[in-house]
Design an enzyme around this catalytic site. Sequence first.
Site, PDB file in Angstrom:
ATOM      1  N   THR A  13       0.844  -1.197   0.000  1.00  0.00           N
ATOM      2  CA  THR A  13       0.000   0.000   0.000  1.00  0.00           C
ATOM      3  C   THR A  13       0.876   1.243   0.000  1.00  0.00           C
ATOM      4  O   THR A  13       1.992   1.226   0.530  1.00  0.00           O
ATOM      5  CB  THR A  13      -0.938   0.034   1.214  1.00  0.00           C
ATOM      6  N   GLY A  14       0.360   2.316  -0.590  1.00  0.00           N
ATOM      7  CA  GLY A  14       1.145   3.539  -0.682  1.00  0.00           C
ATOM      8  C   GLY A  14       2.518   3.238  -1.241  1.00  0.00           C
ATOM      9  O   GLY A  14       3.541   3.657  -0.714  1.00  0.00           O
ATOM     10  N   TYR A 150       2.238  12.246  14.695  1.00  0.00           N
ATOM     11  CA  TYR A 150       2.820  11.201  13.855  1.00  0.00           C
ATOM     12  C   TYR A 150       3.385  10.082  14.720  1.00  0.00           C
ATOM     13  O   TYR A 150       3.089   8.897  14.506  1.00  0.00           O
ATOM     14  CB  TYR A 150       3.920  11.802  12.977  1.00  0.00           C
TER      15      TYR A 150
END
Length: 260
Positions: A13-14, A150
């Site tokens: 993914t990504g 984050y």
Amino acid sequence: MQIDLSGKTALVTGSTQAIAAGRARAGPRVAVNGRRQESVEAAIQKLEEDTEGGSFVSAPGDITTEDGARQVTGAVPDADVLVNNLGIFGTTPPLEISDDEWRRYFEVNVLAAVRMIRTYLPGMKDRSWGRIMNVASDSAVVIPAEMIHYGTSKTALLAVTRGFAKDAAGTGVTVNSLIAGPTHTGGVEDFVYELVDPELPWDEAQREFMAKHRPQSLLQRLIEPEEIANMAVYLSSSFASATTGGAVRVDGGYVDSILP
């Protein structure tokens, strides 16, 4: 060590070029994911040019949404290897992080991975073989003051990994996190130049960034994406069959800890 994943399907993914290319060199069919069809096709074209004999399939879709995840599933109904690589990061003064930003980081960095694990883990368990890797960060352990949101999202991802590894216990499926250290990507270059003189040449900017903002790195340089990919390919293989529920460090010695 000859790693052979022939006959397997790996979804990243990504997708980054390095992780997808590393997978392809080991022999599986690699599903390349991104939000837009155009960017995925461009990535595949570049991968085909750079990776001799690689087999790639387009799997566009925004996995931060249920509809987007279903779009990916339609392109790749089953996966033997799942690499949850999608993630966002950025700097914001701690007291200025809004509720919406906290939610966005959780949605992208945590819930998207959970969504994909829920999708593909049952099939892996049925086939008694599978590999799931969640790309975390040194920031999960060493929370940076300039991006608490984050770091916290990556800490949560470590917990997600451990929990799903327990769910997969005894099935032949392994679930691990990769604790990636400061890594050289286009986005990180932008981040570096937010913190050092933007007029500096890249090599000097990188050295200054590491010296001032990541001095505990034993590597004393940014990690190249290929170095992360090498560990990810190993964890995808049969050689890593006894490694599960772990937070495996590819951090250049950044995290000051004897244990992972």
